[in-house]
Design an enzyme around this catalytic site. Structure first.
Site, PDB file in Angstrom:
ATOM      1  N   HIS A   2       0.815  -1.218   0.000  1.00 29.11           N
ATOM      2  CA  HIS A   2       0.000   0.000   0.000  1.00 29.11           C
ATOM      3  C   HIS A   2       0.848   1.268   0.000  1.00 29.11           C
ATOM      4  O   HIS A   2       0.321   2.360  -0.239  1.00 29.11           O
ATOM      5  CB  HIS A   2      -0.914   0.035   1.228  1.00 29.11           C
ATOM      6  CG  HIS A   2      -1.934  -1.051   1.277  1.00 29.11           C
ATOM      7  ND1 HIS A   2      -2.820  -1.283   0.245  1.00 29.11           N
ATOM      8  CD2 HIS A   2      -2.208  -1.975   2.242  1.00 29.11           C
ATOM      9  CE1 HIS A   2      -3.609  -2.302   0.577  1.00 29.11           C
ATOM     10  NE2 HIS A   2      -3.244  -2.748   1.762  1.00 29.11           N
ATOM     11  N   ASP A  27      -4.311 -12.859   4.055  1.00 30.26           N
ATOM     12  CA  ASP A  27      -5.579 -12.420   4.623  1.00 30.26           C
ATOM     13  C   ASP A  27      -6.770 -12.816   3.756  1.00 30.26           C
ATOM     14  O   ASP A  27      -7.918 -12.556   4.110  1.00 30.26           O
ATOM     15  CB  ASP A  27      -5.591 -10.915   4.897  1.00 30.26           C
ATOM     16  CG  ASP A  27      -4.927 -10.095   3.810  1.00 30.26           C
ATOM     17  OD1 ASP A  27      -4.498 -10.667   2.793  1.00 30.26           O
ATOM     18  OD2 ASP A  27      -4.838  -8.862   3.978  1.00 30.26           O
ATOM     19  N   HIS A  41      -6.388  -7.397   0.060  1.00 34.10           N
ATOM     20  CA  HIS A  41      -6.514  -5.967  -0.214  1.00 34.10           C
ATOM     21  C   HIS A  41      -5.693  -5.600  -1.449  1.00 34.10           C
ATOM     22  O   HIS A  41      -4.594  -6.096  -1.646  1.00 34.10           O
ATOM     23  CB  HIS A  41      -6.033  -5.155   0.988  1.00 34.10           C
ATOM     24  CG  HIS A  41      -6.769  -5.478   2.252  1.00 34.10           C
ATOM     25  ND1 HIS A  41      -6.353  -6.485   3.108  1.00 34.10           N
ATOM     26  CD2 HIS A  41      -7.891  -4.947   2.789  1.00 34.10           C
ATOM     27  CE1 HIS A  41      -7.191  -6.549   4.133  1.00 34.10           C
ATOM     28  NE2 HIS A  41      -8.137  -5.643   3.959  1.00 34.10           N
TER      29      HIS A  41
END
Length: 304
Positions: free
Chosen positions: A117, A241, A156
Site C-alpha cells: 500500500h 488475509d 486488499h
C-alpha cells in the site's frame, strides 16, 4: 526460457529485529504474525530445508529508486519503525540478490512491516511504510532482469504497487483482491496508461471466494498474459488475509489453495525465467492460521 533445473533451492529471510516494530497494542499487524510463521516453518522442518538469507544493510539508494526523499526522511524519523521498515526492504533486496547470483532459485521473505500500500505520503498507509516488492522490482531491473511480473494475491488491493508502475510497460502487475475492502481501489477498468495498457490486471473476487475462484482467475487472466509478457523475474506479494477466517478478510482460500497458487507462480517462473521468484509477506492476520498457510506456500517453493 524453460528451466532445466531438477531441484530448487529456496532462500528464507527472517530476522528477529522485525519483531521490534509495533504500531499499537492489539493491532492486527503484530509481531505475533512472524512468530507464528517462523515457529510453524521450524516445527515442520521447512526452515532447515531453506538457505537463510540475512537482510541487506544501507538500502537508502534503492528505496529512492521508488520513493521520494521527503517520504524516506519522514519514515526514518519514526522511532524504531523507521529503522525496521528499511530492514524489511533490505531483506527483500537480499533475496533478489541471492536469486540473481544463483545461490538460491527462489525465496520467501518473512518481513514486516508489509509494503504494497505504500506510496509517497510521508507516513504509514495500510500498515505499510516502504513498498518492499516495488523497490525490489526496481532493484531486479538494475541487476539486468528488465521484465518483471508482480503477482499480488493479498485480500486488499496493492494500490501503492499499481501506482508505482501504472505507466511502466516493463512491469506486469496482476492482482486478485476484494474490490469493496480497503483501500477501495483495484477496479478492472484500471488497465495501465500508455504502453502499459493491458499490463495492469485487476481481478476482484467475490465475498467468500474459494480456492477454485482464485485458480480460475489465474488461469483465465494471468497465465495467458504471462505467456505473452515472458517475465525475467517473478515476485509474489504474498498476503494470506484471503485465507479462511481472517480477521480482516471474507475470502475462504484454504492452506492447500495457497500451495496450489504457489505452484502456478512457480510454473510461470520455471517456464520463462529459470525459476527466479521472490515471495514477500504482505497481510494475513489470523495468527492461529497464518503459520499453516505460509507453510503450505513455502513447502511448494521447496519442492523439486
Amino acid at each position: 526460457m524453460q528451466s532445466t533445473a531438477t531441484s530448487r533451492r529456496t532462500g528464507y529471510v527472517f530476522d528477529e529485529r522485525y519483531l521490534l516494530h509495533v504500531i499499537e497494542d492489539n493491532h492486527p499487524e503484530s509481531p505475533q504474525r512472524l512468530r507464528a510463521i517462523h515457529h510453524t516453518l521450524s516445527e515442520r522442518g521447512l526452515v532447515e530445508k531453506c538457505v537463510r538469507i540475512a537482510p541487506m544493510e544501507a538500502v537508502e539508494e534503492h528505496i529512492l529508486a521508488l520513493h521520494t526523499q521527503a517520504h524516506l526522511d519522514s519514515i526514518k524519523r519514526i522511532p524504531v519503525t523507521g529503522e525496521i521498515a528499511e530492514l524489511a526492504v533490505g531483506g527483500v533486496l537480499a533475496a533478489v540478490k541471492a536469486v540473481h547470483d544463483g545461490k538460491v532459485t527462489n525465496a520467501f521473505c518473512a518481513v514486516r512491516p508489509p509494503g504494497h500500500h505504500a506510496g509517497n505520503n510521508g507516513g504509514e498507509e495500510g500498515f505499510c511504510y516502504f513498498n518492499n516488492v516495488a523497490v525490489a522490482a526496481r532493484y531486479a531491473q538494475r541487476l539486468g532482469h528488465q521484465k518483471v511480473l508482480i503477482v499480488d494475491w493479498d485480500y486488499h488491493h496493492g494500490n501503492g504497487t499499481q501506482a508505482a508502475f501504472y505507466d511502466d510497460p516493463t512491469v506486469l502487475y496482476y492482482s486478485t483482491h476484494a474490490l469493496y475492502a480497503y483501500p477501495g481501489t483495484g477496479s478492472p477498468d484500471f488497465r495501465g496508461r500508455g504502453k502499459k495498457n493491458g499490463l495492469n490486471i485487476n481481478v476482484p473476487l467475490p465475498r467468500g471466494a474459494t480456492d477454485e475462484d482464485a485458480l480460475f482467475a489465474w488461469e483465465r487472466f494471468l497465465v495467458p498474459k504471462a505467456k505473452e509478457f515472458k517475465p525475467d523475474f517473478v515476485f509474489i506479494s504474498a498476503g494470506f488475509d484471503g485465507g479462511r477466517d481472517d480477521v480482516l478478510g471474507t475470502f475462504a482460500i484454504s492452506d492447500e489453495g495457497f500451495g496450489r497458487l504457489t505452484e502456478l507462480a512457480l510454473n510461470i517462473a520455471d517456464r520463462y525465467c529459470n525459476g527466479r521468484l521472490v515471495s514477500v509477506l504482505e497481510g494475513g492476520y489470523n495468527v492461529s492460521r497464518l503459520g499453516k498457510a505460509v507453510a503450505s506456500h513455502v513447502k511448494a517453493l521447496t519442492q523439486p
